[in-house]
Design a protein around this motif. Structure first.
Motif, PDB file in Angstrom:
ATOM      1  N   LEU B 305       0.838  -1.201   0.000  1.00  0.00           N
ATOM      2  CA  LEU B 305       0.000   0.000   0.000  1.00  0.00           C
ATOM      3  C   LEU B 305       0.875   1.253   0.000  1.00  0.00           C
ATOM      4  O   LEU B 305       0.660   2.185  -0.785  1.00  0.00           O
ATOM      5  N   PHE B 308       2.434   1.834  -3.377  1.00  0.00           N
ATOM      6  CA  PHE B 308       1.535   2.207  -4.476  1.00  0.00           C
ATOM      7  C   PHE B 308       0.822   3.531  -4.190  1.00  0.00           C
ATOM      8  O   PHE B 308       0.568   4.313  -5.099  1.00  0.00           O
ATOM      9  N   VAL B 311       3.312   6.630   0.263  1.00  0.00           N
ATOM     10  CA  VAL B 311       3.354   7.194   1.609  1.00  0.00           C
ATOM     11  C   VAL B 311       4.738   6.914   2.201  1.00  0.00           C
ATOM     12  O   VAL B 311       5.188   5.776   2.201  1.00  0.00           O
ATOM     13  N   PHE B 448      -6.946  15.497  -1.500  1.00  0.00           N
ATOM     14  CA  PHE B 448      -6.933  14.401  -2.466  1.00  0.00           C
ATOM     15  C   PHE B 448      -7.240  13.125  -1.704  1.00  0.00           C
ATOM     16  O   PHE B 448      -7.240  13.102  -0.472  1.00  0.00           O
ATOM     17  N   PHE B 449      -7.491  12.092  -2.465  1.00  0.00           N
ATOM     18  CA  PHE B 449      -7.857  10.826  -1.862  1.00  0.00           C
ATOM     19  C   PHE B 449      -6.720   9.836  -2.058  1.00  0.00           C
ATOM     20  O   PHE B 449      -6.298   9.567  -3.169  1.00  0.00           O
ATOM     21  N   THR B 450      -6.218   9.313  -0.955  1.00  0.00           N
ATOM     22  CA  THR B 450      -5.136   8.340  -1.010  1.00  0.00           C
ATOM     23  C   THR B 450      -5.743   6.951  -1.051  1.00  0.00           C
ATOM     24  O   THR B 450      -6.655   6.657  -0.287  1.00  0.00           O
ATOM     25  N   ARG B 451      -5.230   6.117  -1.943  1.00  0.00           N
ATOM     26  CA  ARG B 451      -5.824   4.788  -2.073  1.00  0.00           C
ATOM     27  C   ARG B 451      -4.813   3.775  -2.576  1.00  0.00           C
ATOM     28  O   ARG B 451      -3.826   4.128  -3.213  1.00  0.00           O
ATOM     29  N   GLY B 452      -5.102   2.530  -2.297  1.00  0.00           N
ATOM     30  CA  GLY B 452      -4.249   1.446  -2.775  1.00  0.00           C
ATOM     31  C   GLY B 452      -4.685   0.933  -4.131  1.00  0.00           C
ATOM     32  O   GLY B 452      -4.085   0.022  -4.685  1.00  0.00           O
ATOM     33  N   THR B 453      -5.753   1.534  -4.647  1.00  0.00           N
ATOM     34  CA  THR B 453      -6.230   1.144  -5.970  1.00  0.00           C
ATOM     35  C   THR B 453      -5.588   2.033  -7.028  1.00  0.00           C
ATOM     36  O   THR B 453      -4.948   3.033  -6.719  1.00  0.00           O
ATOM     37  N   SER B 454      -5.816   1.686  -8.259  1.00  0.00           N
ATOM     38  CA  SER B 454      -5.278   2.437  -9.382  1.00  0.00           C
ATOM     39  C   SER B 454      -5.954   3.802  -9.461  1.00  0.00           C
ATOM     40  O   SER B 454      -7.130   3.936  -9.168  1.00  0.00           O
ATOM     41  N   TYR B 461      -9.908   7.532  -8.740  1.00  0.00           N
ATOM     42  CA  TYR B 461      -9.952   6.103  -9.024  1.00  0.00           C
ATOM     43  C   TYR B 461     -10.135   5.852 -10.512  1.00  0.00           C
ATOM     44  O   TYR B 461     -10.968   6.474 -11.167  1.00  0.00           O
TER      45      TYR B 461
END
Ligand SMILES: Cc1ncc(C[n+]2csc(CCOP(=O)(O)OP(=O)(O)O)c2C)c(N)n1
Ligand SMILES: Cc1ncc(C[n+]2csc(CCOP(=O)(O)OP(=O)(O)O)c2C)c(N)n1
Ligand code: SF4
Ligand code: SF4
Ligand SMILES: [Mg+2]
Ligand SMILES: [Mg+2]
Lengths: 350, 614, 614, 350
Positions: B305, B308, B311, B448-454, B461
């Motif tokens: 995570l 990608f 962090v 912003f939005f932090t994410r483990g997705t693409s 997203y």
């Protein structure tokens, strides 16, 4: 999508004390199923923050993985968000809170995310009394992975794959109470009159504030009588292993007075019985809450409302006696002891 | 037997039972030698239990400053009947066995090529002290006293150490000194002191210090500005956090309010620990955790995570012998591959390989800078040998003009001045590193939005293949950028051009350099060497390998993990890289390295070298 | 425009909104083509959400039996306004766009190099049905009816399928057939049917079947004798367990008592899932779990335990696009390194790489044998493309004389007959595999303690370096033994000796073989090929690579993970291995492979080949 | 070591119904600290199994990691054992139980192993009602890693590293009760008169039987007044960062009558107050147990004994309706549907 009430787009939107309109608290357009309870909860969060005049950037939104955990994208677009990994929102939120005690932390999770993979982290975030709001959007099912039972699924309900679920459901509010949570509440996604003030109280609480929100899943209803809409689909789609038909549904809402109970019909025709508060509940007594919840459970009712609060709650920073300045705002000056101190250390190591 | 006098070049091993309080006495011994200006390197060999099992403390005394394990023992202080047979067996010919003669020695323990020195420590204690705890504790101090007589250690140095140690508890000084004297006197009265192995004052330690790597890491985290630490106890990493806490209490507590400029959270497990670090770092604090192999395995998902979602994450892995629970109190360098590629999918992590406590200190501070600059996990691979043993090294240094590199962060002012839309994952300047903002920066901009997705460049997203690929390729550009930022390799070239080189990393450094010295000195073989300090590998490492026909890769694991990493990162022809492995849980010795290299060279100059599969 | 008629060689793509029930209708289409004797390969492209987002179903119709993704679309059935622009853009010149003309098409959607076929599906439904759910469901069936007319699909085949499908619910047959007819008639009445793309009956599927890899895995687990399965839901692996449960309910339930000869536990997470599998296998049952990347990361610690404690463990990893949560509904082959070396310390795992459902079935059954024989984890690396899509393959086969290989297990009788002490980790016959006993075997003999810590041959805890090394070296011997037991590579040699080869694995097989066919056919380039089926790699793989100057390694990840694995396992010179990568989350196409190989060959025959770093 | 009572070595050892002596139930020599409570528990397990005449090989012993988790090596040497990984014993035991429902499963864990890293697995093994005995050897500290606080450590106690522990301890029995455990008991390691029969009852119980055993750690006492022996060592060993001195200690034992309470002095001089059962306790009522435990807690007392049992408990095999034959004993005949069935499946896939 359900919270995108047309009225919100009106040019003369009411403003809060900060001069913001509800628009400033909205997020991206939801990609959840039409009528999903989770969207109602997002709407309640928006309303709660708007009414409290919270500067949107003073909120940090965190979540795990699941339909529920997707929702932080759909509210508070001006707040930073973190969609972490499955079941681990509590740890990420705890760390975030350590870094900056001044923000408001709203954690969103699902029943799978909380009661299964996340159980350990849930227990320990309760125990640490991290200053945050923890909302479990509880639909009794794994929505995003298409309908498996979760650990909060009621006994005897049938999951989509056919086997009845024979295990006691985990009652997250009772567990939280048992573990010493300082704020515990329960509500229903469609009851915004109850939910909005609960969220506001949770935000105001200094410590870990847990709200278990029953939030019906349109698509994968696993409540006991769960047969109606699903069987229709099953019949018509025998050849496909995947459930890929979601009938159109409306958001389920309810309104009922404190002290009364109501029965809400789910999308699949089954019913859930809600009891709004109870005059006998002493919200300052853990035992009172635990006992009453059990009593209602015996009557097949779910007690909603604020179940317990400890107003003297000391959050983790207070017990640790952390500096009032957010840790992340400290600079070299406060943090680095410098070369002279290092020379003394060297000296002591000879 | 006519004996050669050996001064400042021998190995003493203490055999104890754990839980008997021997550690601090043994440490007194090393420190005394050190204060006499003679380099020492002590190594604790302890069981994974609390009380009642054999434990050893092996001290190499080497006035030439060779600090790796030498192999072989010259003097054993055998205080543990359980391990006595084995301890005696380990002695080199001509060695000494010092033991507690309160009980007579079993006949079968007798060797005729070593000397026995029996001192009735227990008996003396029993007559001197009534409290059984004192009997046990002072017995340890007493054998140090005896050793002082036997090895010619300056008694004043010992009393000085005792005085320093009990600063604030002065009334304990006299009894300790008394115990030392008891041991000293008994030895002097009953034996021909000093024996053939002797310590003699030198001026060979300069301003060096004696510190364990974990303390140095903890201190590095303080200096590097870490404010949040989350962890879960595990040997041999626990003392990193203990040290961090200790130094924080010293330097980071407001003397008036008692308020703390740090937060340490003991997490419920390693998954939570790294999750907290990621949460704190995402929120703008410098944060780190420390663990060992099993913890790294548990952190695998979160490491992916952090890679990608970009962090900053600092993780100190104090390696122990794996696989699984393995040998929790033994050392190894066997998490090299796991750390480099931790997590599913195409992930890769910055790794730093400190070789001594000074590097532990520096690399920890640097890791905090690198993590912020590169917005990705940085893993420091220490090991039990380095982390839990006192290691002699240059004094720690800090440049007071040094500021923390917080990397690319937009402030509220930056955002206000910005005309274009803020793109969290936009590569604005080609180095692969995007700008971030801390939560809470600005009411309407920069969130912003932090994410483990693409996601796309704006953190939205997406499942669009081309966006995904663009993002993944940017991460490779960032990896390239990292090459120039991480600590550079240390290259040592011989005067003559040579066709064979040696590559090492971490705690293989000291024994490798010693082996190279002796290869030159004893066998006339001069080899170039290179110490790897970081992944991604600097180009100089490839150049070094290319410039030699054969390169040894010295490492302390079974599977030649660093060699694999070199090959796959550089596309190096494997035939060029000769593995030199050691993996029994003890630190690799200079002897082994020297022998293996010498033998290989002898062999390959007589038989034709065949390039082929291993 | 004068059009060429194209028969049985085109690609149809359905663009839908998910949650509208299109999946079963689309499947009807593929199955119809298949029943006409024409090979098909359908691929679902769906979002990571439940309702309201674009989803596609891409069906390649290829009478030559090429089953990989071809690339490019000839006919789009565009039922989703959201994605319409993009869908139209994807059409090859001369393609057809079939759409719902209930709403008029936006002008900007018009291209002049394709044909538009508007059918008012929604309108027809609205007049035919009152229940809105029926309106939606039958709309899907209706467009299949229209396609039948447009592409010349035999209507009888469709009605046959409907009849089969609603066996037991016969009253649903008529309305479905009616919907088909509505669509069929409208198309026939309003358009010049059939269009230029046509399906024509052939006899090209033989006795082949159409099944998704996950169902085949689930069935393989039933045939292979798995009795315990523990799992945690995750896309795209969930349907492995669904299938296992389905077939168990069919074959493993006592019809009288309802008692089950299997146990499936939905665990609370992946750590628990693999822990349960390890517990069950330790206790003598055949057990398995299925997951995807994030689950593998979480299982990392336990995989190390199973390796070191030597417990049979079968894990099916249905790979999806990483890193982290990545693209949960997209395909990739990017867990290759993670699975091979999962866990800290020196660990390595048996990996199997099925390429089609038949191999999914066989490898799952084989994995259960291999795990018991080798007493170690066996990981099957499938992927979303193989696991969740119907793949045409040879019929599944089972030899009724086949018995389960339970490996080296001592029974109570063996123990009674034994004179020497039972040694759980003794290598009695040199293959590195020791004997085990199941718990409960004998009241006084053969019990042992299983642990993740270091132990001697008798399973007794030890921290002795030499015992540890002996054990670790035995594990390497076992690894060597495994080489001969795992599925062999598939080698295809051209008639002429050739200097370039191609290596592939898993779902890269079909497109690679197709590319090779076309390279020969169109460009006259003949290349040898090898399909890797398992790690540890068989020696033939090294021989194949050595026998060629250059070898392409085709894989669906960014970091060329299989290439790294080949290099590090074999000590192959990296210059020999040319990467051919695809990693945007879609399955690799034959077109890409063909182009890249052709271009490389053209380039390297004109410019001198330089061996060097990548 | 403490259970290796010399008498046990006597040649004329008493035999149980199977003709076994206690020796047949012993394990390897313990490597725990002399006087460690965990060794007393091992002795109780040995005695319980001996008295019940359980064939030793009918038991499977499982554990996680910790001093407590080491103990299965030190009892029932003729039983198979599995020392798995930290906090994951429940999963391994659940899997083992799935494979063979006929063995007796004894899981041993510590408070760190259970209440921290293992919390999620603990909760879910309770919920599944796996037929096993789960003993938590609770010393309120991380023994094996040298003295950190565990999640069951009492508020305000000082860990060896100096910081007071400000979080509510997790009461494992209450959590288990709350989650629907079908057998919950609490005891003290040194009270073998109580512990042995509790273990026997737990073995006899058909389902998940939880026993929380307070088990003093000789070396790292973290009880509130924890100062005495430790300070002595600290003073004498200022130079060493590691705690490497363990004073000699004896096993702490106690004997007191049901219905009474007693105060037991720990190795460090602090005291723990035990209450043996209570006549008011209705062991068939979850709520009674929860309420009484809270009451005693308020009096700073720990209620011991069998707290709750549900004799109608249905274990997971019963609810799943698994075959009576151990699954691992099934062969090709029962398991493999064969080629003809496969051909039918092929047929359906065309
Ligand atoms: C490690 C890991 N395991 C499994 C998954 C797959 N997964 C995604 S969401 C989910 C369950 C979500 O259920 P819940 O939290 O109840 O959310 P809902 O969708 O019902 O709102 C699972 C198992 C995952 N993403 N990561
Ligand atoms: C994954 C992992 N993390 C950490 C450890 C280190 N560790 C070993 S035992 C233990 C705690 C044991 O505490 P407890 O369960 O209370 O057992 P006790 O020693 O007190 O009996 C820890 C943290 C480990 N072995 N594995
Ligand atoms: S599947 Fe259920 S939980 Fe998920 S978005 Fe749809 S209605 Fe909501
Ligand atoms: S450290 Fe404590 S728990 Fe561990 S063996 Fe010693 S007394 Fe027992
Ligand atoms: Mg849910
Ligand atoms: Mg403990």
């Amino acid at each position: 999508m359900s919270y995108a009430i047309p009225g919100f787009r009106h040019p003369n939107l009411p403003k809060n004390d900060l001069g913001f309109t509800t628009k400033d608290y909205e997020g991206a357009v939801s990609t959840l199923c039409a009528g999903c309870g989770h969207d109602s909860i997002s709407a309640a969060i928006i309303e709660a923050c708007f009414e409290l005049s919270i500067p949107p950037h003073h909120v940090a939104k965190l979540s795990g993985i699941g339909c529920s955990s997707k929702t932080p994208t759909y509210f508070l677009g001006n707040s930073h968000g973190f969609n972490s990994v499955h079941g681990r929102m509590p740890a990420v939120a705890t760390g975030a809170n350590m870094a900056n005690r001044d923000l408001i932390y709203i954690g969103v999770s699902g029943d799978g995310d909380t009661a299964s993979i996340g159980m350990g982290q849930f227990v320990h975030s309760v125990r640490r009394n991290v200053d945050m709001v923890y909302i479990c959007e509880n639909n009794g099912v794994y929505g995003l992975t298409k309908g498996q039972d979760s650990a909060t699924t009621d006994i005897g309900s049938k999951s989509k794959k056919g086997e009845p679920n024979a295990m006691e459901p985990i009652d997250l509010c009772s567990v939280a109470l048992q573990l010493g949570a300082t704020f515990v509440a329960q509500s229903f996604s469609g009851d915004k009159h109850q939910l909005v003030p609960l969220i506001q109280a949770a935000i105001a609480h200094r410590g870990f504030a847990f709200i278990n929100v029953i939030s019906p899943c349109v698509t994968f209803n696993n409540t006991p009588g769960s047969t109606k809409s699903y069987d229709f689909i099953r019949q018509h789609m025998a050849s496909s292993n995947t459930v890929d038909f979601v009938p159109h549904a409306e958001e389920i809402t309810t309104e009922y007075a404190p002290g009364t109970s109501t029965s809400v019909t789910m999308h699949d025709g089954s019913a859930i019985n809600l009891q709004k508060m109870d005059p006998n509940l002493d919200i300052h007594s853990r035992r009172s809450a635990l006992a009453l919840m059990q009593e209602y459970k015996a009557q097949d009712k779910v007690l909603t409302g604020l179940l317990f609060v400890d107003e003297d709650s000391q959050d983790i920073h207070t017990t640790m006696n952390t500096t009032k300045t957010p840790l992340r705002a400290l600079s070299e000056k406060e943090l680095c002891p410098g070369s002279a101190a290092l020379e003394k250390i060297n000296q002591s190591l000879r | 037997m006519k004996r050669e006098i050996i001064t400042n070049l021998f190995v003493v091993k203490f055999a104890n039972v754990n839980g008997t309080g021997s550690a601090s006495a043994n440490r007194l011994f090393s420190k005394a030698v050190f204060r006499m200006g003679v380099p020492v390197s002590p190594k604790n060999i302890f069981p994974s239990n609390i009380q009642g099992l054999p434990t050893w403390y092996e001290v190499r005394i080497n006035e030439n400053g060779f600090l790796g394990r030498r192999g072989g023992i010259d003097v054993v202080v055998g205080m543990n009947p359980q391990s006595m047979e084995r301890d005696i067996g380990e002695l080199e010919r001509g060695g000494y066995f010092v033991y507690d003669s309160s009980k007579p020695l079993d006949k079968k323990m007798l060797r005729d090529d070593i000397d026995y020195i029996g001192i009735p420590f227990t008996e003396i204690c029993r007559t001197e002290y009534t409290d059984p705890r004192q009997q046990q504790l002072f017995r340890n101090v007493m054998y140090i006293g005896s050793l002082a007589a036997l090895l010619n250690i300056e008694f004043d140095v010992l009393t000085g150490l005792i005085t320093d140690q009990f600063k604030g508890k002065e009334k304990l000084i006299a009894p300790n000194v008394h115990a030392l004297e008891l041991g000293f006197k008994y030895a002097q009265e009953h034996f021909d002191c000093p024996i053939a192995f002797r310590v003699e004052r030198r001026d060979n330690v300069g301003n060096k210090i004696l510190i364990d790597g974990n303390s140095a890491c903890g201190l590095g985290a303080v200096y590097g500005g870490a404010t949040v630490s989350a962890w879960y106890p595990i040997t041999p990493s626990t003392s990193v956090i203990d040290a961090f806490a200790r130094y924080c209490r010293r330097f980071r507590v407001d003397p008036e309010t008692g308020e703390k400029n740090f937060a340490i959270v003991q997490a419920e497990d390693e998954l939570a620990a790294i999750g907290m670090v990621i949460g704190a770092a995402w929120n703008g604090a410098r944060a780190f955790t420390a663990t060992s192999g099993p913890g790294v395995s548990l952190m695998t998902e979160f490491l992916g995570l952090a890679y990608f979602a970009e962090v900053p994450t600092v993780l100190i892995d104090v390696q122990r012998a794996g696989p699984s629970t393995g040998m929790p109190t033994r050392t190894q360098q066997s998490d090299v591959l796991t750390c480099a590629y931790a997590s599913h999918g195409d992930t890769r992590h910055i790794c730093l390989y400190p070789s001594n406590p000074k590097e532990c200190f520096e690399f920890t501070a640097t890791a905090l800078d690198l993590a912020d600059r590169l917005q990705t996990p940085v893993i420091i691979l220490s090991d039990l040998d380095l982390g839990m043993n006192d290691n002699m090294c240059d004094p720690l240094e800090w440049d007071d003009t040094r500021t923390y590199d917080r990397g690319k962060v937009f402030t509220a002012e930056d955002l206000d001045a910005m005309e274009k839309r803020f793109g969290r994952y936009l590569d604005v300047d080609g180095d692969g590193i995007p700008y971030r903002t801390y939560p809470g920066t600005h009411p309407t901009k920069g969130s912003f939005f932090t994410r483990g997705t693409s996601k796309d460049e704006y953190a939205v997203y997406t499942e669009a293949g081309e966006k995904y690929v663009a993002n993944m390729d940017r991460l490779l550009r960032k990896w390239d950028t990292a090459k120039k930022l991480v600590p550079a390799p240390v290259i040592r070239k011989t005067k003559q051009p040579c066709t064979i080189g040696v590559v090492y990393f971490g705690t293989s450094e000291a024994p490798t350099l010693e082996a190279l010295y002796h290869l030159e000195d004893l066998h006339g073989i001069s080899l170039d060497s290179l110490g790897i300090k970081a992944l991604p590998f600097a180009d100089e490492i490839a150049d070094f390998i290319e410039a030699h026909d054969y390169v040894f890769v010295v490492e302390q694991n079974r599977d030649a993990q660093m060699r694999s990493l070199l090959i796959s990162e550089f596309d190096i022809c494997p035939d060029q890289l000769v593995s030199l492995l050691h993996y029994d849980g003890s630190p690799i010795t200079a002897r082994q390295i020297r022998r293996e290299i010498r033998d290989w060279i002898l062999r390959t100059t007589t038989t034709p070298r065949r390039r082929g599969r291993k």
